[in-house]
Design a protein around this motif. Sequence first.
Motif, PDB file in Angstrom:
ATOM      1  N   ALA A 175       0.812  -1.212   0.000  1.00 55.11           N
ATOM      2  CA  ALA A 175       0.000   0.000   0.000  1.00 55.11           C
ATOM      3  C   ALA A 175       0.846   1.263   0.000  1.00 55.11           C
ATOM      4  CB  ALA A 175      -0.919   0.002   1.219  1.00 55.11           C
ATOM      5  N   ALA A 176       2.054   1.186   0.581  1.00 52.80           N
ATOM      6  CA  ALA A 176       2.861   2.393   0.779  1.00 52.80           C
ATOM      7  C   ALA A 176       3.838   2.674  -0.356  1.00 52.80           C
ATOM      8  CB  ALA A 176       3.628   2.276   2.095  1.00 52.80           C
ATOM      9  N   ARG A 177       4.028   1.744  -1.250  1.00 51.25           N
ATOM     10  CA  ARG A 177       4.986   1.975  -2.338  1.00 51.25           C
ATOM     11  C   ARG A 177       4.577   3.198  -3.164  1.00 51.25           C
ATOM     12  NH1 ARG A 177       5.672  -3.856  -2.707  1.00 51.25           N
ATOM     13  NH2 ARG A 177       7.831  -4.340  -2.147  1.00 51.25           N
ATOM     14  N   GLY A 178       5.524   4.094  -3.395  1.00 51.23           N
ATOM     15  CA  GLY A 178       5.260   5.284  -4.175  1.00 51.23           C
ATOM     16  C   GLY A 178       4.636   6.416  -3.397  1.00 51.23           C
ATOM     17  N   CYS A 179       4.382   6.211  -2.101  1.00 48.94           N
ATOM     18  CA  CYS A 179       3.779   7.276  -1.301  1.00 48.94           C
ATOM     19  C   CYS A 179       4.847   8.242  -0.793  1.00 48.94           C
ATOM     20  CB  CYS A 179       3.002   6.687  -0.129  1.00 48.94           C
ATOM     21  SG  CYS A 179       1.475   5.859  -0.615  1.00 48.94           S
ATOM     22  N   ASP A 180       4.400   9.416  -0.397  1.00 42.34           N
ATOM     23  CA  ASP A 180       5.314  10.441   0.102  1.00 42.34           C
ATOM     24  C   ASP A 180       5.528  10.368   1.603  1.00 42.34           C
ATOM     25  OD1 ASP A 180       5.778  12.209  -2.362  1.00 42.34           O
ATOM     26  OD2 ASP A 180       3.594  12.009  -2.300  1.00 42.34           O
ATOM     27  N   VAL A 181       4.516   9.913   2.329  1.00 39.06           N
ATOM     28  CA  VAL A 181       4.630   9.869   3.785  1.00 39.06           C
ATOM     29  C   VAL A 181       3.695   8.802   4.329  1.00 39.06           C
ATOM     30  CG1 VAL A 181       2.883  11.669   4.095  1.00 39.06           C
ATOM     31  CG2 VAL A 181       4.564  11.280   5.902  1.00 39.06           C
ATOM     32  N   LEU A 182       4.119   8.179   5.416  1.00 36.79           N
ATOM     33  CA  LEU A 182       3.320   7.184   6.116  1.00 36.79           C
ATOM     34  C   LEU A 182       3.024   7.689   7.510  1.00 36.79           C
ATOM     35  CD1 LEU A 182       3.695   3.354   6.240  1.00 36.79           C
ATOM     36  CD2 LEU A 182       3.739   4.621   8.389  1.00 36.79           C
ATOM     37  N   LEU A 207       6.034   1.602  10.835  1.00 36.06           N
ATOM     38  CA  LEU A 207       7.203   2.476  10.744  1.00 36.06           C
ATOM     39  C   LEU A 207       8.385   1.741  10.118  1.00 36.06           C
ATOM     40  CD1 LEU A 207       6.877   4.199  14.226  1.00 36.06           C
ATOM     41  CD2 LEU A 207       6.591   5.321  12.009  1.00 36.06           C
ATOM     42  N   SER A 208       8.489   0.456  10.396  1.00 37.33           N
ATOM     43  CA  SER A 208       9.552  -0.342   9.771  1.00 37.33           C
ATOM     44  C   SER A 208       9.343  -0.461   8.271  1.00 37.33           C
ATOM     45  CB  SER A 208       9.601  -1.738  10.410  1.00 37.33           C
ATOM     46  OG  SER A 208       9.956  -1.671  11.780  1.00 37.33           O
ATOM     47  N   VAL A 209       8.087  -0.566   7.850  1.00 37.31           N
ATOM     48  CA  VAL A 209       7.793  -0.591   6.423  1.00 37.31           C
ATOM     49  C   VAL A 209       8.234   0.716   5.769  1.00 37.31           C
ATOM     50  CG1 VAL A 209       5.926  -0.589   4.723  1.00 37.31           C
ATOM     51  CG2 VAL A 209       5.915  -2.261   6.584  1.00 37.31           C
ATOM     52  N   ALA A 210       7.932   1.840   6.420  1.00 39.40           N
ATOM     53  CA  ALA A 210       8.356   3.136   5.882  1.00 39.40           C
ATOM     54  C   ALA A 210       9.868   3.205   5.776  1.00 39.40           C
ATOM     55  CB  ALA A 210       7.832   4.260   6.766  1.00 39.40           C
ATOM     56  N   GLU A 211      10.554   2.680   6.773  1.00 39.02           N
ATOM     57  CA  GLU A 211      12.018   2.668   6.748  1.00 39.02           C
ATOM     58  C   GLU A 211      12.520   1.806   5.592  1.00 39.02           C
ATOM     59  OE1 GLU A 211      15.737   1.186   9.566  1.00 39.02           O
ATOM     60  OE2 GLU A 211      13.730   1.329  10.409  1.00 39.02           O
ATOM     61  N   GLY A 223      12.040   3.664   2.408  1.00 34.62           N
ATOM     62  CA  GLY A 223      12.647   4.981   2.330  1.00 34.62           C
ATOM     63  C   GLY A 223      11.635   6.104   2.284  1.00 34.62           C
ATOM     64  N   ILE A 224      10.546   5.946   3.008  1.00 28.89           N
ATOM     65  CA  ILE A 224       9.451   6.920   3.015  1.00 28.89           C
ATOM     66  C   ILE A 224       9.460   7.689   4.331  1.00 28.89           C
ATOM     67  CG2 ILE A 224       6.935   7.178   2.977  1.00 28.89           C
ATOM     68  CD1 ILE A 224       6.811   4.627   1.351  1.00 28.89           C
ATOM     69  N   ARG A 225       9.201   8.954   4.261  1.00 29.51           N
ATOM     70  CA  ARG A 225       9.037   9.736   5.479  1.00 29.51           C
ATOM     71  C   ARG A 225       7.909   9.133   6.318  1.00 29.51           C
ATOM     72  NH1 ARG A 225      10.133  13.071   1.357  1.00 29.51           N
ATOM     73  NH2 ARG A 225      11.680  14.738   1.662  1.00 29.51           N
ATOM     74  N   SER A 226       7.996   9.284   7.629  1.00 28.30           N
ATOM     75  CA  SER A 226       6.959   8.741   8.492  1.00 28.30           C
ATOM     76  C   SER A 226       6.756   9.641   9.691  1.00 28.30           C
ATOM     77  CB  SER A 226       7.329   7.319   8.971  1.00 28.30           C
ATOM     78  OG  SER A 226       8.500   7.344   9.744  1.00 28.30           O
ATOM     79  N   VAL A 227       5.573   9.541  10.258  1.00 30.39           N
ATOM     80  CA  VAL A 227       5.261  10.251  11.490  1.00 30.39           C
ATOM     81  C   VAL A 227       4.501   9.294  12.403  1.00 30.39           C
ATOM     82  CG1 VAL A 227       3.170  11.237  10.484  1.00 30.39           C
ATOM     83  CG2 VAL A 227       4.175  12.290  12.506  1.00 30.39           C
ATOM     84  N   SER A 228       4.866   9.303  13.679  1.00 31.43           N
ATOM     85  CA  SER A 228       4.249   8.439  14.669  1.00 31.43           C
ATOM     86  C   SER A 228       3.233   9.252  15.467  1.00 31.43           C
ATOM     87  CB  SER A 228       5.315   7.864  15.614  1.00 31.43           C
ATOM     88  OG  SER A 228       4.731   7.032  16.593  1.00 31.43           O
ATOM     89  N   VAL A 229       2.020   8.694  15.622  1.00 29.09           N
ATOM     90  CA  VAL A 229       0.923   9.442  16.237  1.00 29.09           C
ATOM     91  C   VAL A 229       0.309   8.638  17.373  1.00 29.09           C
ATOM     92  CG1 VAL A 229      -1.309  10.554  15.844  1.00 29.09           C
ATOM     93  CG2 VAL A 229       0.401  10.509  14.018  1.00 29.09           C
ATOM     94  N   GLY A 235       7.622   8.850  -7.150  1.00 29.60           N
ATOM     95  CA  GLY A 235       7.915   8.002  -6.008  1.00 29.60           C
ATOM     96  C   GLY A 235       8.768   8.771  -5.047  1.00 29.60           C
ATOM     97  N   CYS A 236       9.132   8.170  -3.922  1.00 28.09           N
ATOM     98  CA  CYS A 236       9.874   8.950  -2.946  1.00 28.09           C
ATOM     99  C   CYS A 236      11.077   8.227  -2.378  1.00 28.09           C
ATOM    100  CB  CYS A 236       8.950   9.371  -1.804  1.00 28.09           C
ATOM    101  SG  CYS A 236       8.138   8.003  -0.981  1.00 28.09           S
TER     102      CYS A 236
END
Length: 432
Positions: free
Chosen positions: A88-95, A108-112, A115-121, A414-415
């Motif tokens: 789902a996250a491939r090609g996204c700008d942020v997770l 968050l590990s998937v974002a890492e 290579g996608i920016r991520s934010v924890s909420v 992509g990002c």
Amino acid sequence: MRVVLSTYGSRGDVEPVVGLAVRLRELGAEARVCAPPDFAERLAGAGVPMVPVGRSARALTAAPPRPSSLPERAAEVIADQFAAVTAAARGCDVLVATGMLPAAAGALSVAEKLGIRSVSVTFQQLTLPSPGHSPLAYPGRPLPPGVTDNRLRWELDAENVNALFGEALNTNRVANGLPPVDDVRGYVVGDRPWLASDPILDPWHRTPDLDVVQTGAWILPHEQPLPDELEAFLDAGPPPVYVGFGSMAMHAQKETAQPDVAKVAIEAIRAQGRRAVVLRGWAGLALIDERDDCFAVGEVNQQALFARVAAVVHHGGAGTTTTAARAGAPQLVVPQLADQPYWAGRVAALGIGAAHDGPAPTFESLSAALSAALSPETRARATAVAGTIRTDGATVAAQLLLDAVSREKPPVSGCSSNSQSSTGKGESPWLT
């Protein structure tokens, strides 16, 4: 901009993400949500694309884990995140990652990995280390009563998190070509976590260790009308008392010493001379007789309903607490577990309701607490506080995401080649 929002848990973990997804779409971004399959209908109704993750969250709630099974369940949840969120996250700008801690760690590990920016909420501050409050205890791992210093308690919490979830997380990370982490909680929280809660209900006090961004609660205004039968019931008499425990209803049912929690609540409400609206919830709470002073509902627009009730009796979830506060409805919180005692305490401290002592109400205990919640003084205070609750939290969060991504890099398809990844030791990959 393309955003993937990942969560796993109950309705309270999903509903705020729906609100953010809708706001992102209104601002011109693409957003999809990775969530348990239970909420496919809710997301479809909001027009938000959904990627189902793992098995039913309701099934997990129906069978609370034994302490010894927590690591095994964590491994399953984390593996599900890698399996579903990666595609789902491939090609996204942020997770954006939230929900139960193992799920957030996996997302968050998937974002890492990508290579996608991520934010924890988080939707309440009790998961954020601070000397101002104690961490929540995990099943089977109580915090020693003799340790009262919060800093020491947070150190013990980090050890507990590593013991419960470290092996599960690192097994999945290594299998996906990522280095292991030595501080699971630090990895999830990062350096700049977001706190999506209202600053009046859940005030964050600054600490030098964390740069917390408090956006306000993510609440999507609900426009659907109340069912005709419920409207007729509301119009037929004075405002009723609402009773609902949501996904915690099964726990409340087990805790109460009465035949069922609905019986306790209805009898206490009737003793106050009031009518009742009962939410069936995941436990299927039901009316106790055929008298016309009570009405049972399924999923309903709580924002519209709470504006028309005398009080809201609930379990103390962050979402229900905030919705009732915004509506100006006095609250009676019967906390069951996790962060719910905290919200009960906040309701009592603000004077907008009462906190029941413990998870197992009796007729006598619920009657006393309900009497306090229904007092004119509580109603006046609840009305006053309602005007101070922020309504723009999801908009604030959506704009922050858009501004940060547009500031850090030009639009691309992509990002992966234009982002930073974390070191695997608790450093946030989110670019500020």
